[in-house]
Design an enzyme around this catalytic site. Structure first.
Site: not given
Length: 222
Positions: A128, A50, A75, A160, A124
């Protein structure tokens, strides 16, 4: 989170048997577990990653559902993955590990074909244009994933962000990847795999409370 809490979690991570925290130099010069993850888990079971695991909800959730697979949450933020590592230890989940490192180095952590499956959950979206290089489904990252995945290895993107969902679908179509399943609102449209519906992250719950649709893509790049 206060600095004292962060320092406490960083300190606890050092004692956790399921947390691996190599330095960047150690990774670049030759990561000691590259090609040898079976020695860490003490078995030859398939490995599921993950990426950007945050608090580790998906890593832990998948590990509970799939005891015959090994699961690694990746992470860079140690204070976040501390939560998942602590939960996994408390619940005696021996098929869970957490790797604190930059995802850009992921192809230096595993040998070719060492990974069976990759999940990317609520990254994220880096909307941009100047942030494209940080988008976890950009072509450069996909090439890294392709290298470490077994032939036919599965990839999953749950987000999302309708932008990231559409961007990734377009990119996959352009590169000739095989999209096995795509859904732009998994909780309103039927057909999503159970692990997509039954496991929810901290951030996912926040998005659902705001009424945001959750999207999902399952695909192969190898």
């Amino acid at each position: 989170m206060g600095s004292k809490n962060k320092l406490k979690r960083f300190s606890e991570n050092e004692t956790f048997s399921n947390v691996i925290q190599p330095t960047r130099d150690e990774v670049i010069k030759g990561f000691f577990l590259k090609g040898k993850w079976a020695s860490h888990f003490k078995n030859e079971n398939p490995i599921v990653l993950e990426l950007g695991c945050g608090k580790g909800e998906y890593t832990v959730g998948l590990a509970k559902q799939n005891r015959d697979k090994n699961h690694i949450g990746v992470d860079i933020k140690g204070a976040r993955l501390w939560r998942g590592a602590k939960t996994a230890l408390a619940e005696n989940l021996e098929n869970v590990a957490f790797l604190r490192t930059q995802i850009e180095l992921i192809d230096l952590m595993f040998v070719k074909g060492e990974i069976s499956e990759i999940w990317i959950t609520f990254p994220d979206p880096q909307i941009k244009y100047k942030r494209t290089k940080h988008r976890l489904t950009n072509p450069q990252f996909l090439e890294k994933y392709k290298h470490i995945l077994k032939p036919g290895g599965l990839m999953h993107l749950k987000t999302d962000s309708e932008y990231l969902h559409g961007y990734t679908l377009g990119l996959l179509q352009g590169m000739g990847a095989k999209v096995l399943y795509a859904n732009h609102d998994v909780y309103r449209n039927e057909g999503s795999p159970k692990e997509v519906l039954e496991i929810q992250t901290f951030y996912e719950n926040q998005y659902l409370e705001k009424g945001k649709p959750i999207t999902y893509i399952q695909f192969r790049i190898t």
